[in-house]
Design a protein around this motif. Structure first.
Motif, short mmCIF file in Angstrom:
data_model
loop_
_atom_site.label_atom_id
_atom_site.label_comp_id
_atom_site.label_asym_id
_atom_site.label_seq_id
_atom_site.Cartn_x
_atom_site.Cartn_y
_atom_site.Cartn_z
N MET A 233 -1.08 5.90 -4.73
CA MET A 233 -0.60 4.55 -5.01
C MET A 233 -0.01 4.46 -6.41
O MET A 233 0.93 3.71 -6.65
CB MET A 233 -1.76 3.54 -4.91
N SER A 234 -0.58 5.24 -7.35
CA SER A 234 -0.09 5.16 -8.74
C SER A 234 1.38 5.58 -8.81
O SER A 234 2.16 5.02 -9.58
CB SER A 234 -0.95 6.00 -9.69
N ALA A 235 1.77 6.56 -7.98
CA ALA A 235 3.17 7.00 -7.98
C ALA A 235 4.07 5.86 -7.48
O ALA A 235 5.14 5.60 -8.04
CB ALA A 235 3.33 8.24 -7.11
N LEU A 236 3.57 5.18 -6.44
CA LEU A 236 4.35 4.07 -5.89
C LEU A 236 4.41 2.90 -6.88
O LEU A 236 5.43 2.20 -6.99
CB LEU A 236 3.73 3.64 -4.55
N CYS A 237 3.32 2.70 -7.61
CA CYS A 237 3.31 1.63 -8.63
C CYS A 237 4.40 1.90 -9.66
O CYS A 237 5.15 1.00 -10.03
CB CYS A 237 1.95 1.58 -9.34
N GLU A 238 4.47 3.16 -10.13
CA GLU A 238 5.47 3.49 -11.15
C GLU A 238 6.89 3.26 -10.62
O GLU A 238 7.78 2.87 -11.36
CB GLU A 238 5.30 4.95 -11.60
N THR A 240 7.76 1.02 -8.44
CA THR A 240 8.06 -0.36 -8.02
C THR A 240 7.76 -1.42 -9.08
O THR A 240 8.08 -2.58 -8.90
CB THR A 240 7.21 -0.73 -6.78
N GLY A 241 7.07 -1.03 -10.15
CA GLY A 241 6.73 -2.03 -11.17
C GLY A 241 5.36 -2.66 -10.94
O GLY A 241 4.93 -3.52 -11.70
N ALA A 242 4.65 -2.23 -9.89
CA ALA A 242 3.26 -2.71 -9.72
C ALA A 242 2.38 -1.97 -10.73
O ALA A 242 2.78 -0.96 -11.30
CB ALA A 242 2.80 -2.43 -8.30
N ASN A 243 1.17 -2.53 -10.96
CA ASN A 243 0.26 -1.94 -11.94
C ASN A 243 -0.98 -1.44 -11.19
O ASN A 243 -1.69 -2.23 -10.56
CB ASN A 243 -0.11 -3.03 -12.96
N VAL A 244 -1.25 -0.14 -11.25
CA VAL A 244 -2.30 0.45 -10.41
C VAL A 244 -3.69 -0.12 -10.73
O VAL A 244 -4.53 -0.24 -9.84
CB VAL A 244 -2.29 1.99 -10.51
N THR A 245 -3.91 -0.52 -11.97
CA THR A 245 -5.22 -1.10 -12.31
C THR A 245 -5.40 -2.42 -11.58
O THR A 245 -6.47 -2.72 -11.04
CB THR A 245 -5.32 -1.31 -13.84
N GLN A 246 -4.31 -3.21 -11.53
CA GLN A 246 -4.39 -4.49 -10.82
C GLN A 246 -4.53 -4.25 -9.31
O GLN A 246 -5.31 -4.93 -8.64
CB GLN A 246 -3.14 -5.33 -11.12
N VAL A 247 -3.82 -3.25 -8.81
CA VAL A 247 -3.88 -2.97 -7.36
C VAL A 247 -5.29 -2.50 -6.99
O VAL A 247 -5.90 -3.00 -6.05
CB VAL A 247 -2.82 -1.92 -6.95
N SER A 248 -5.86 -1.56 -7.77
CA SER A 248 -7.17 -1.05 -7.37
C SER A 248 -8.25 -2.11 -7.56
O SER A 248 -9.22 -2.17 -6.80
CB SER A 248 -7.53 0.26 -8.07
N HIS A 249 -8.06 -3.00 -8.53
CA HIS A 249 -9.02 -4.11 -8.69
C HIS A 249 -8.98 -5.01 -7.45
O HIS A 249 -10.02 -5.34 -6.87
CB HIS A 249 -8.70 -4.90 -9.96
N ALA A 250 -7.76 -5.35 -7.05
CA ALA A 250 -7.61 -6.24 -5.89
C ALA A 250 -8.15 -5.58 -4.61
O ALA A 250 -8.85 -6.21 -3.82
CB ALA A 250 -6.14 -6.61 -5.71
N VAL A 251 -7.85 -4.30 -4.45
CA VAL A 251 -8.31 -3.58 -3.26
C VAL A 251 -9.83 -3.44 -3.28
O VAL A 251 -10.53 -3.68 -2.29
CB VAL A 251 -7.63 -2.18 -3.19
N ASN A 263 -10.33 4.78 -10.05
CA ASN A 263 -9.52 4.91 -11.27
C ASN A 263 -8.44 5.96 -11.08
O ASN A 263 -8.75 7.13 -10.86
CB ASN A 263 -10.40 5.32 -12.46
N ALA A 264 -7.19 5.51 -11.20
CA ALA A 264 -6.08 6.48 -11.13
C ALA A 264 -6.19 7.41 -12.33
O ALA A 264 -6.66 7.02 -13.40
CB ALA A 264 -4.76 5.73 -11.15
N SER A 265 -5.78 8.65 -12.14
CA SER A 265 -5.93 9.63 -13.22
C SER A 265 -4.89 10.71 -13.07
O SER A 265 -4.11 10.73 -12.11
CB SER A 265 -7.32 10.25 -13.18
N VAL A 266 -4.94 11.65 -14.02
CA VAL A 266 -4.04 12.80 -13.97
C VAL A 266 -4.45 13.75 -12.82
O VAL A 266 -3.77 14.74 -12.54
CB VAL A 266 -4.03 13.50 -15.35
N GLY A 267 -5.55 13.44 -12.16
CA GLY A 267 -6.03 14.27 -11.03
C GLY A 267 -7.52 14.52 -11.19
O GLY A 267 -8.04 14.48 -12.30
N PHE A 268 -8.18 14.75 -10.07
CA PHE A 268 -9.61 15.06 -10.19
C PHE A 268 -9.79 16.53 -10.51
O PHE A 268 -8.98 17.38 -10.15
CB PHE A 268 -10.40 14.65 -8.94
#
Ligand code: NAD
Ligand code: UGA
Length: 469
Positions: A233-238, A240-251, A263-268
């Motif tokens: 999702m973080s790639a799609l946020c970048e 489209t202009g969405a913010n992954v922190t807001q998306v994951s909070h809402a989800v 938490n989106a990250s550089v990878g696990f």
């Protein structure tokens, strides 16, 4: 007095047994290992692993009812319950290389138990193993048994590094799997009695052997899958202009999904997620379940994609070349509050940048220069196969330096990559860092810990995973 012996004094064996000793003063616990340096460290003031709260627990019990020893055979032969917590890395050669679990260490521990035992034993799988491993272990033990009875239990460990002591004190659950025979049930009760010293009964789950073995692989696969989902999702946020922190909070506010582990990250990273999923994939393939195998494979693919996406972002932002440029790397451990670097995303990111001829200045509060050099010179999966280790190439030696603190790492650098979410990186004086960086000054936050707005006001060009550019 019940005697417990744990084979393998690593990240799991050490803390787990220390907590059992603390919570069960009436039980004598010996932790044994073939590594003399590891056992010496457990017996010293400088424990071999960094884990908040571990020192205090070890100090309270060591020498009373907790012992660390290299006398493996003596302690195994005296024990009533033997935990086996040896490493189970990914195979690097032969059948199943790159996927299947390498059970060499497990098998040699089982053969040794069969050789030295003189009384009946409960043998507990603490390591994470492929489903049906207990069957193989039973074969090894019963074919050498000299009339001795063995009961095999599966009791996988769910602790996470950095919070191991907290997790062991208050586990979400303890899982015990055993045979549905009178002997199997008696063994389950014996182990349940150990945990019942501090774990509420309703948190101790008893199942059959195969469910317990598979639940551990399933739990790690589910956890890793959440991270790959949010990272995708973080790639799609970048884009489209969405913010992954807001998306994951809402989800995550949906109680069916829950807020943790989004938490989106550089990878696990870490020693287990990748290895356990590959192992699961291999088991699915061996059972002809290609679609299921492909589903779980995708979790690893997205994780690899996230790491290479990060490297590409750094290089493309810095005018398509980092050749000869100094880049500060803040954080090398796979997560905060541990010195563990096994499968840390920092390795792939650093290797990617080195491949583009960057000069790296690396700082991590808990990782030594020696460890960083070893990690950057290793091939995939070699970290748990000491035999394959090679020295760092002379070119890489020139490209990598290790700094004492974040400010030293950042001095005269062109850019800063944050790869571990250490608390101290949140509290850095970013104005001071900005002043010492080359301009334009770049920050690439792989853990979403910096205040993007504040840093942009200072003058940084900031890239933060899944945030508007
Ligand atoms: P580790 O590498 O830190 O420790 C394993 C230890 O076993 C090493 O010290 C090694 O010297 C010792 N060993 C190997 N063969 C031996 C033998 N024949 N006799 C005596 N000692 C022997 O590994 P770890 O991180 O503690 O992981 C152990 C197992 O637990 C793995 O299967 C892993 O998947 C699982 N696990 C790990 C974690 C974690 O957070 N690290 C969490 C849950 C489960
Ligand atoms: C994980 C599991 O959480 C444990 O339950 C399990 O026992 C253990 O693996 C194991 O079998 O070894 P661990 O790897 O120690 O524990 O640490 P985690 O907290 O799970 O983090 C793993 C990786 O995922 C780290 O790199 C972390 O930074 C990353 N992560 C975690 C994210 O990127 N986002 C998140 O939301 C959470």
């Amino acid at each position: 007095m019940v005697k417990i012996c744990c084979i393998g004094a690593g990240y799991v064996g050490g803390p787990t047994m220390a907590v059992i000793a603390l919570k069960c003063p009436s039980i004598e616990v010996a932790v044994v290992d073939i590594s003399v340096s590891r056992i010496n460290a457990w017996n010293s003031d400088e424990l071999p692993i960094y884990e908040p709260g571990l020192d205090e627990v070890v100090k309270q019990c060591r020498g009373k009812n907790l012992f660390f020893s290299t006398n493996v055979e003596k302690h195994v032969s005296e024990a009533d319950i033997i935990f086996v917590s040896v490493n189970t890395p990914t195979k690097t050669r032969g059948l199943g290389a790159g996927k299947a679990a390498d059970l060499t260490y497990w098998e040699s521990a089982a053969r040794m138990i069969a050789d030295v035992s003189k009384s009946d034993k409960i043998v507990v799988e603490k390591s994470t193993v492929p489903v049906k491993t207990a069957e193989a272990i039973e074969k090894i033990l019963s074919h050498n048994s000299k009339g001795i009875k063995y009961q095999i239990l599966s009791n996988p460990e769910f602790l996470a590094e950095g919070t191991a002591i907290e997790d062991l004190f208050k586990p979400d659950r303890v899982l015990i799997g055993g045979r549905d025979t009178p002997g199997g049930q008696k063994a389950i009760h014996a182990l349940r009695d150990v945990y019942a010293h501090w774990v509420p009964q309703d948190r101790i789950i008893c199942t059959n052997l195969w469910s317990a073995e598979l639940s551990k692989l399933a739990a790690n696969a589910f956890l890793a899958q959440r991270i790959s989902s949010v990272n995708a999702m973080s790639a799609l946020c970048e884009a489209t202009g969405a913010n992954v922190t807001q998306v994951s909070h809402a989800v995550g506010r949906d109680t069916r999904i829950g807020p943790k582990f989004l938490n989106a990250s550089v990878g696990f990273g870490g020693s287990c997620f990748q290895k356990d999923i590959l192992n699961l994939v291999y088991i699915c393939e061996c059972n002809g379940l290609t679609e299921v195998a492909n589903y779980w494979k995708q979790v690893i693919k997205v994780n690899d994609y996230q790491k290479s996406r990060f490297v590409n972002r750094v290089v493309s932002s810095m005018f398509n070349t980092v050749s000869g440029k100094k880049i500060a790397i803040l954080g090398f451990a796979f997560k905060k509050d541990t010195g563990d670097t096994r499968e840390t995303p920092a390795i792939d990111v650093c290797k990617g940048l080195l491949g583009d001829k960057a000069n790296l200045s690396i700082y991590d509060p808990q990782v030594t220069m020696d460890q960083i050099q070893k990690d950057l010179s290793m091939n995939k999966f070699d970290w748990d196969h000491p035999i394959h280790l090679q020295p760092m190439s002379p070119t890489t030696v020139k490209q990598v330096s290790v700094a004492w603190d974040a400010y030293e790492a950042a001095k005269d650098a062109h850019g800063l990559c944050i790869l571990t979410e250490w608390d101290e990186f949140r509290a850095l004086d970013y104005q001071k860092i900005f002043n010492s960086l080359q301009k334009p000054a770049f920050v690439f936050d792989g853990r979403n810990i910096v205040d993007v707005k504040k840093l942009r006001e200072i003058g940084f060009i900031v890239y933060s995973i899944g945030k508007p550019l």
